[in-house]
Design a protein around this motif. Structure first.
Motif, mmCIF file in Angstrom:
data_model
loop_
_atom_site.group_PDB
_atom_site.id
_atom_site.type_symbol
_atom_site.label_atom_id
_atom_site.label_comp_id
_atom_site.label_asym_id
_atom_site.label_seq_id
_atom_site.Cartn_x
_atom_site.Cartn_y
_atom_site.Cartn_z
ATOM 1 N N UNK A 1 5.961 -3.106 11.460
ATOM 2 C CA UNK A 1 5.759 -1.979 12.373
ATOM 3 C C UNK A 1 6.745 -1.991 13.539
ATOM 4 N N UNK A 2 6.947 -0.820 14.083
ATOM 5 C CA UNK A 2 7.726 -0.646 15.313
ATOM 6 C C UNK A 2 6.749 -0.845 16.473
ATOM 7 N N UNK A 3 7.061 -1.788 17.352
ATOM 8 C CA UNK A 3 6.137 -2.134 18.432
ATOM 9 C C UNK A 3 6.857 -2.120 19.775
ATOM 10 N N UNK A 4 6.347 -1.365 20.710
ATOM 11 C CA UNK A 4 6.790 -1.488 22.099
ATOM 12 C C UNK A 4 5.792 -2.402 22.788
ATOM 13 N N UNK A 5 6.309 -3.262 23.670
ATOM 14 C CA UNK A 5 5.419 -4.283 24.245
ATOM 15 C C UNK A 5 5.732 -4.508 25.712
ATOM 16 N N UNK A 6 4.743 -5.046 26.412
ATOM 17 C CA UNK A 6 4.942 -5.362 27.825
ATOM 18 C C UNK A 6 5.435 -6.805 27.986
ATOM 19 N N UNK A 7 5.538 -7.263 29.226
ATOM 20 C CA UNK A 7 6.092 -8.599 29.483
ATOM 21 C C UNK A 7 5.286 -9.714 28.827
ATOM 22 N N UNK A 8 3.977 -9.466 28.632
ATOM 23 C CA UNK A 8 3.141 -10.497 27.976
ATOM 24 C C UNK A 8 3.236 -10.408 26.455
ATOM 25 N N UNK A 9 4.013 -9.448 25.963
ATOM 26 C CA UNK A 9 4.143 -9.293 24.509
ATOM 27 C C UNK A 9 3.052 -8.426 23.908
ATOM 28 N N UNK A 10 2.192 -7.878 24.769
ATOM 29 C CA UNK A 10 1.093 -7.026 24.300
ATOM 30 C C UNK A 10 1.632 -5.648 23.940
ATOM 31 N N UNK A 11 1.233 -5.127 22.786
ATOM 32 C CA UNK A 11 1.737 -3.828 22.349
ATOM 33 C C UNK A 11 1.304 -2.711 23.287
ATOM 34 N N UNK A 12 2.240 -1.811 23.584
ATOM 35 C CA UNK A 12 1.924 -0.614 24.383
ATOM 36 C C UNK A 12 2.054 0.651 23.531
ATOM 37 N N UNK A 13 2.624 0.515 22.348
ATOM 38 C CA UNK A 13 2.780 1.639 21.419
ATOM 39 C C UNK A 13 3.153 1.062 20.064
ATOM 40 N N UNK A 14 2.564 1.606 18.987
ATOM 41 C CA UNK A 14 2.847 1.077 17.650
ATOM 42 C C UNK A 14 2.974 2.233 16.649
ATOM 43 N N UNK A 15 3.966 2.114 15.777
ATOM 44 C CA UNK A 15 4.047 2.997 14.610
ATOM 45 C C UNK A 15 4.200 2.131 13.368
ATOM 46 N N UNK A 16 3.568 2.579 12.283
ATOM 47 C CA UNK A 16 3.596 1.815 11.030
ATOM 48 C C UNK A 16 4.400 2.556 9.966
ATOM 49 N N UNK A 17 5.233 1.811 9.282
ATOM 50 C CA UNK A 17 6.096 2.385 8.247
ATOM 51 C C UNK A 17 5.514 2.155 6.860
ATOM 52 N N UNK A 18 5.476 3.213 6.077
ATOM 53 C CA UNK A 18 5.148 3.112 4.657
ATOM 54 C C UNK A 18 6.257 3.835 3.900
ATOM 55 N N UNK A 19 6.699 3.270 2.799
ATOM 56 C CA UNK A 19 7.708 3.964 1.995
ATOM 57 C C UNK A 19 7.040 5.121 1.232
ATOM 58 N N UNK A 20 7.851 5.950 0.586
ATOM 59 C CA UNK A 20 7.272 7.040 -0.222
ATOM 60 C C UNK A 20 6.332 6.457 -1.277
ATOM 61 N N UNK A 21 6.811 5.406 -1.940
ATOM 62 C CA UNK A 21 5.991 4.781 -2.985
ATOM 63 C C UNK A 21 4.691 4.218 -2.423
ATOM 64 N N UNK A 22 4.770 3.625 -1.227
ATOM 65 C CA UNK A 22 3.552 3.083 -0.595
ATOM 66 C C UNK A 22 2.517 4.188 -0.368
ATOM 67 N N UNK A 23 3.007 5.315 0.122
ATOM 68 C CA UNK A 23 2.077 6.427 0.410
ATOM 69 C C UNK A 23 1.379 6.895 -0.872
ATOM 70 N N UNK A 24 2.186 7.073 -1.917
ATOM 71 C CA UNK A 24 1.607 7.525 -3.191
ATOM 72 C C UNK A 24 0.611 6.480 -3.701
ATOM 73 N N UNK A 25 1.009 5.210 -3.607
ATOM 74 C CA UNK A 25 0.144 4.123 -4.081
ATOM 75 C C UNK A 25 -1.178 4.089 -3.310
ATOM 76 N N UNK A 26 -1.117 4.275 -1.972
ATOM 77 C CA UNK A 26 -2.346 4.296 -1.159
ATOM 78 C C UNK A 26 -3.266 5.441 -1.594
#
Ligand SMILES: C[S@@+](CC[C@H](N)C(=O)[O-])C[C@H]1O[C@@H](n2cnc3c(N)ncnc32)[C@H](O)[C@@H]1O
Length: 299
Positions: free
Chosen positions: A220-245
């Motif tokens: 995943x794409x993660x934005x984080x603060x100084x403590x490493x805690x996520x402040x925003x997250x996006x998750x990537x799935x490929x085309x095949x992953x989406x169809x499979x899900x």
């Protein structure tokens, strides 16, 4: 979303990967990384981010979305023109990640019985504001798409325009929840950033035309603060992953729509631009059906 780097400290310009637009990074954000993150961290970060960004998101995109209008994507594909949901009059429709519920409001105007859910209370506050302004009202619930507060088989249609799916760690879990609340024969249609865009920097200009990341990197794409805690997250799935899900949740995939950039469409939305849209798909819309009955399995 993708910025072509691992563990590179960066501030600002966050969340350009989805149509979140130019709200930027949550104050306190100091780095951008590709790393694993679980559902708890993802949900907490994104609820906070969307509560913070809701006002600027609606100010920036409200006119394009229209108060009563169903726009699938930054390319401007309109449900009134394409009918991906089929006939909606009299149908029970759930919109997940509804934001200010512009899509739901259009569905109500077409005679559907609609409920919208969203993680962000601030986004839902904008839904209330638009209800009052338009007098077209949408019942909404604050809920996580991975745990829908609806009875089994209570919906004819579930839809989502860039809502929730890019923002959940457990995409397969959302598919399973949608399958649960849909009646047999019901339809599930959702749009997300086209997975191939994850190879490119989130830049609407020429830099956004050069592939720098692996399409197959699911971290995943993660934005984080100084403590490493996520402040925003996006998750990537490929085309095949989406169809499979979808298939794993029992759906039949009917179509995958990759809207082309229309002639005369000049609007830039985050990483979506005419320059890139004429060369690369920016959105994928999955059209799927929950079969009316399952074939018996032998052996
Ligand atoms: C890009 S906006 C799309 C909203 C709306 N469909 C539109 O086109 O403006 C994404 C929405 O998904 C919501 N969201 C993010 N994660 C979610 C989750 N796990 N469950 C429900 N909604 C979520 C956000 O709060 C936000 O309102």
């Amino acid at each position: 979303m993708t910025n072509g780097t691992d563990d590179v400290p960066r501030t600002g310009g966050a969340a350009a990967g989805t149509p979140a637009g130019s709200a930027g990074a949550l104050p306190g954000t100091s780095s951008v990384v590709r790393r694993s993150t679980d559902s708890g961290e993802t949900t907490a970060a994104n609820r906070r981010w969307w509560d913070w960004a809701a006002d600027s998101y609606q100010a920036e995109h409200g006119e394009f979305l229209r108060d009563v209008g169903f726009v699938w994507c930054p390319e401007g594909l309109d449900e009134a023109d394409v009918g991906l949901l089929g006939d909606v009059a009299g149908r029970r429709v759930l919109e997940i990640g509804c934001g200010a519920a512009q899509c739901s409001r259009w569905l109500v105007s077409q005679g559907a019985v609609v409920v919208g859910v969203d993680l962000s209370l601030r986004q839902l506050g904008h839904a209330r504001r638009l209800d009052e302004a338009t007098r077209v009202c949408v019942p909404v619930l604050q809920a996580d798409a991975t745990r829908l507060p609806l009875r089994a088989a209570s919906c004819d249609i579930v839809c989502s325009a860039f809502g929730a799916l890019p923002f959940v760690a457990d995409s397969a879990g959302v598919m399973a929840e949608v399958a649960r609340v849909l009646r047999p024969g019901g339809r599930f249609v959702f749009s997300v950033t086209h997975p191939v865009r994850w190879c490119f920097p989130d830049d609407p200009g020429p830099q956004g035309l050069v592939a720098v990341d692996s399409y197959f990197d699911r971290r995943p794409y993660v934005e984080a603060d100084d403590e490493g805690q996520a402040t925003y997250v996006e998750h990537h799935r490929t085309m095949g992953d989406r169809v499979r899900d979808l298939v794993a949740a029992g759906f039949t995939v009917r179509d995958v729509v990759e809207p082309e950039w229309p002639e005369g469409h000049e609007r830039t939305w985050g990483q979506w631009s005419r320059l890139r849209g004429r060369l690369l798909p920016g959105t994928a819309i999955f059209v799927s059906i929950k079969p009316a009955c399952h074939a018996p399995s032998y052996g």
